[in-house]
Design a protein around this motif. Structure first.
Motif, PDB file in Angstrom:
ATOM      1  N   UNK A 144      28.440  57.895 -46.580  1.00 29.51           N
ATOM      2  CA  UNK A 144      29.520  58.088 -45.620  1.00 29.51           C
ATOM      3  C   UNK A 144      29.234  59.323 -44.764  1.00 29.51           C
ATOM      4  N   UNK A 145      30.252  60.104 -44.496  1.00 30.40           N
ATOM      5  CA  UNK A 145      30.179  61.163 -43.489  1.00 30.40           C
ATOM      6  C   UNK A 145      30.843  62.436 -43.998  1.00 30.40           C
ATOM      7  N   UNK A 146      30.468  63.565 -43.391  1.00 32.11           N
ATOM      8  CA  UNK A 146      30.918  64.857 -43.887  1.00 32.11           C
ATOM      9  C   UNK A 146      32.414  65.053 -43.915  1.00 32.11           C
ATOM     10  N   UNK A 147      33.076  64.817 -42.787  1.00 30.63           N
ATOM     11  CA  UNK A 147      34.519  65.023 -42.744  1.00 30.63           C
ATOM     12  C   UNK A 147      35.239  64.006 -43.614  1.00 30.63           C
ATOM     13  N   UNK A 148      34.737  62.777 -43.633  1.00 33.77           N
ATOM     14  CA  UNK A 148      35.374  61.741 -44.453  1.00 33.77           C
ATOM     15  C   UNK A 148      35.323  62.105 -45.934  1.00 33.77           C
ATOM     16  N   UNK A 149      34.162  62.543 -46.406  1.00 36.29           N
ATOM     17  CA  UNK A 149      34.028  62.921 -47.815  1.00 36.29           C
ATOM     18  C   UNK A 149      34.899  64.130 -48.133  1.00 36.29           C
ATOM     19  N   UNK A 150      34.878  65.130 -47.252  1.00 39.07           N
ATOM     20  CA  UNK A 150      35.638  66.360 -47.492  1.00 39.07           C
ATOM     21  C   UNK A 150      37.149  66.139 -47.393  1.00 39.07           C
ATOM     22  N   UNK A 151      37.570  65.039 -46.797  1.00 41.49           N
ATOM     23  CA  UNK A 151      39.006  64.730 -46.717  1.00 41.49           C
ATOM     24  C   UNK A 151      39.457  63.816 -47.856  1.00 41.49           C
ATOM     25  N   UNK A 152      38.625  62.816 -48.186  1.00 34.95           N
ATOM     26  CA  UNK A 152      39.039  61.849 -49.208  1.00 34.95           C
ATOM     27  C   UNK A 152      39.006  62.454 -50.606  1.00 34.95           C
ATOM     28  N   UNK A 153      37.973  63.218 -50.918  1.00 33.84           N
ATOM     29  CA  UNK A 153      37.827  63.733 -52.283  1.00 33.84           C
ATOM     30  C   UNK A 153      39.014  64.594 -52.715  1.00 33.84           C
ATOM     31  N   UNK A 154      39.431  65.610 -51.966  1.00 31.65           N
ATOM     32  CA  UNK A 154      40.579  66.403 -52.436  1.00 31.65           C
ATOM     33  C   UNK A 154      41.884  65.611 -52.466  1.00 31.65           C
ATOM     34  N   UNK A 155      41.974  64.556 -51.645  1.00 27.05           N
ATOM     35  CA  UNK A 155      43.185  63.741 -51.639  1.00 27.05           C
ATOM     36  C   UNK A 155      43.287  62.860 -52.872  1.00 27.05           C
ATOM     37  N   UNK A 156      42.148  62.523 -53.479  1.00 30.45           N
ATOM     38  CA  UNK A 156      42.160  61.555 -54.577  1.00 30.45           C
ATOM     39  C   UNK A 156      41.607  62.099 -55.896  1.00 30.45           C
ATOM     40  N   UNK A 157      40.957  63.249 -55.867  1.00 31.95           N
ATOM     41  CA  UNK A 157      40.404  63.827 -57.089  1.00 31.95           C
ATOM     42  C   UNK A 157      41.406  64.786 -57.719  1.00 31.95           C
ATOM     43  N   UNK A 158      41.446  64.802 -59.042  1.00 32.23           N
ATOM     44  CA  UNK A 158      42.426  65.649 -59.736  1.00 32.23           C
ATOM     45  C   UNK A 158      41.950  67.085 -59.940  1.00 32.23           C
ATOM     46  N   UNK A 159      40.718  67.400 -59.493  1.00 28.61           N
ATOM     47  CA  UNK A 159      40.215  68.754 -59.742  1.00 28.61           C
ATOM     48  C   UNK A 159      39.532  69.402 -58.543  1.00 28.61           C
ATOM     49  N   UNK A 160      39.736  68.850 -57.345  1.00 22.46           N
ATOM     50  CA  UNK A 160      39.212  69.460 -56.123  1.00 22.46           C
ATOM     51  C   UNK A 160      40.378  69.706 -55.173  1.00 22.46           C
ATOM     52  N   UNK A 161      40.536  70.950 -54.769  1.00 23.07           N
ATOM     53  CA  UNK A 161      41.647  71.309 -53.889  1.00 23.07           C
ATOM     54  C   UNK A 161      41.255  71.169 -52.425  1.00 23.07           C
ATOM     55  N   UNK A 162      42.258  71.073 -51.588  1.00 26.06           N
ATOM     56  CA  UNK A 162      42.052  71.072 -50.144  1.00 26.06           C
ATOM     57  C   UNK A 162      41.324  72.336 -49.702  1.00 26.06           C
ATOM     58  N   UNK A 163      41.704  73.473 -50.299  1.00 20.61           N
ATOM     59  CA  UNK A 163      41.090  74.745 -49.923  1.00 20.61           C
ATOM     60  C   UNK A 163      39.595  74.758 -50.246  1.00 20.61           C
ATOM     61  N   UNK A 164      39.244  74.223 -51.425  1.00 19.26           N
ATOM     62  CA  UNK A 164      37.834  74.166 -51.809  1.00 19.26           C
ATOM     63  C   UNK A 164      37.055  73.288 -50.839  1.00 19.26           C
ATOM     64  N   UNK A 165      37.589  72.110 -50.523  1.00 20.71           N
ATOM     65  CA  UNK A 165      36.890  71.180 -49.631  1.00 20.71           C
ATOM     66  C   UNK A 165      36.738  71.757 -48.239  1.00 20.71           C
ATOM     67  N   UNK A 166      37.754  72.483 -47.777  1.00 18.41           N
ATOM     68  CA  UNK A 166      37.698  73.064 -46.443  1.00 18.41           C
ATOM     69  C   UNK A 166      36.621  74.143 -46.346  1.00 18.41           C
ATOM     70  N   UNK A 167      36.476  74.909 -47.406  1.00 18.00           N
ATOM     71  CA  UNK A 167      35.550  76.043 -47.379  1.00 18.00           C
ATOM     72  C   UNK A 167      34.136  75.680 -47.831  1.00 18.00           C
ATOM     73  N   UNK A 168      33.973  74.491 -48.424  1.00 15.91           N
ATOM     74  CA  UNK A 168      32.687  74.134 -49.024  1.00 15.91           C
ATOM     75  C   UNK A 168      32.078  72.946 -48.291  1.00 15.91           C
ATOM     76  N   UNK A 169      31.067  73.173 -47.488  1.00 12.03           N
ATOM     77  CA  UNK A 169      30.468  72.076 -46.727  1.00 12.03           C
ATOM     78  C   UNK A 169      29.765  71.050 -47.607  1.00 12.03           C
ATOM     79  N   UNK A 170      29.584  69.868 -47.054  1.00 11.78           N
ATOM     80  CA  UNK A 170      28.689  68.860 -47.623  1.00 11.78           C
ATOM     81  C   UNK A 170      27.556  68.719 -46.621  1.00 11.78           C
TER      82      UNK A 170
END
Length: 221
Positions: free
Chosen positions: A148-174
């Motif tokens: 997939x794509x960078x923004x898509x992964x960084x948006x979907x994972x924190x929305x659906x994972x029980x151990x990744x926060x929005x803040x972590x995804x925003x600050x941590x690139x893929x």
């Protein structure tokens, strides 16, 4: 099941820092092709049952070496394409990139109806990505790869994972060909690893080559 999310390899739009989200999108660069070629070796010991790509050509090019190595015919699904940049499409200026990232990371802050200017809302994006993941889960596959794509992964994972926060995804690139691995038991997804380094190719300055979707964002700023 195990779900392996892979960001596509480097493209010319990444190098130029452009918000390239529309079909068909840019091809992989020479480095991007080397990154894609490294995926079979990197994931080679993992028994992959299914490969899914988006409708943007860069994900299909990235998946091709892995699919050939495994003898698997990839699914192509619109639902895992990049988040539409709308009015910001093909812009690379700081204002456009910040507006794009700020919109998508606001979705995890109780504002899923927020919309990228002229583009998608969080509700629309999550619905389409979820639909593909649900289709994959329904196959009974033990391990699936979604390219997939960078923004898509960084948006979907924190929305659906029980151990990744929005803040972590925003600050941590893929980075390009970066890998995020999740597992599910019942209906809960847990993220096992988050890889923000490119797979394959020479050491590079990812801040210059991974494009806007690979940039960190300070959500508290």
């Amino acid at each position: 099941m195990r779900l392996i999310l892979v960001r596509h390899g480097q493209t010319s739009s990444n190098v130029e820092g452009l918000l390239d989200t529309a079909e068909p999108g840019a091809d992989l660069t020479e480095l991007g092709r080397r990154q894609a070629a490294a995926l079979p070796e990197t994931l080679g010991e993992i028994p992959v049952d299914l490969i899914v790509t988006s409708t943007l050509v860069r994900t299909q090019q990235t998946a091709a070496p892995l699919a050939d190595a495994l003898g698997v015919e990839p699914w192509v699904r619109d639902g895992v394409r990049e988040i539409s940049a709308g009015e910001l499409e093909m812009r690379g200026d700081d204002d456009a990139v910040h507006a794009y990232l700020e919109a998508i990371f606001s979705w995890g802050n109780g504002n899923p109806a927020a919309r990228v200017p002229g583009g998608e809302s969080g509700e629309e994006f999550l619905a389409r990505f979820d639909a593909v993941v649900d289709e994959v889960v329904a196959t009974g596959a033990s391990t699936a790869v979604i390219v997939s794509h960078g923004a898509a992964i960084r948006s979907w994972v924190p929305a659906r994972s029980d151990n990744v926060s929005r803040e972590f995804a925003a600050r941590t690139p893929v980075g390009n060909t970066g890998v995020v691995v999740l597992e599910t038991a019942a209906e809960a997804w847990t993220t096992l690893t988050w890889e923000d380094q490119a797979i394959g190719g020479p050491a590079v300055d990812t801040s210059l080559t991974d494009g806007p979707a690979g940039e960190p964002l300070d959500v508290d700023a």
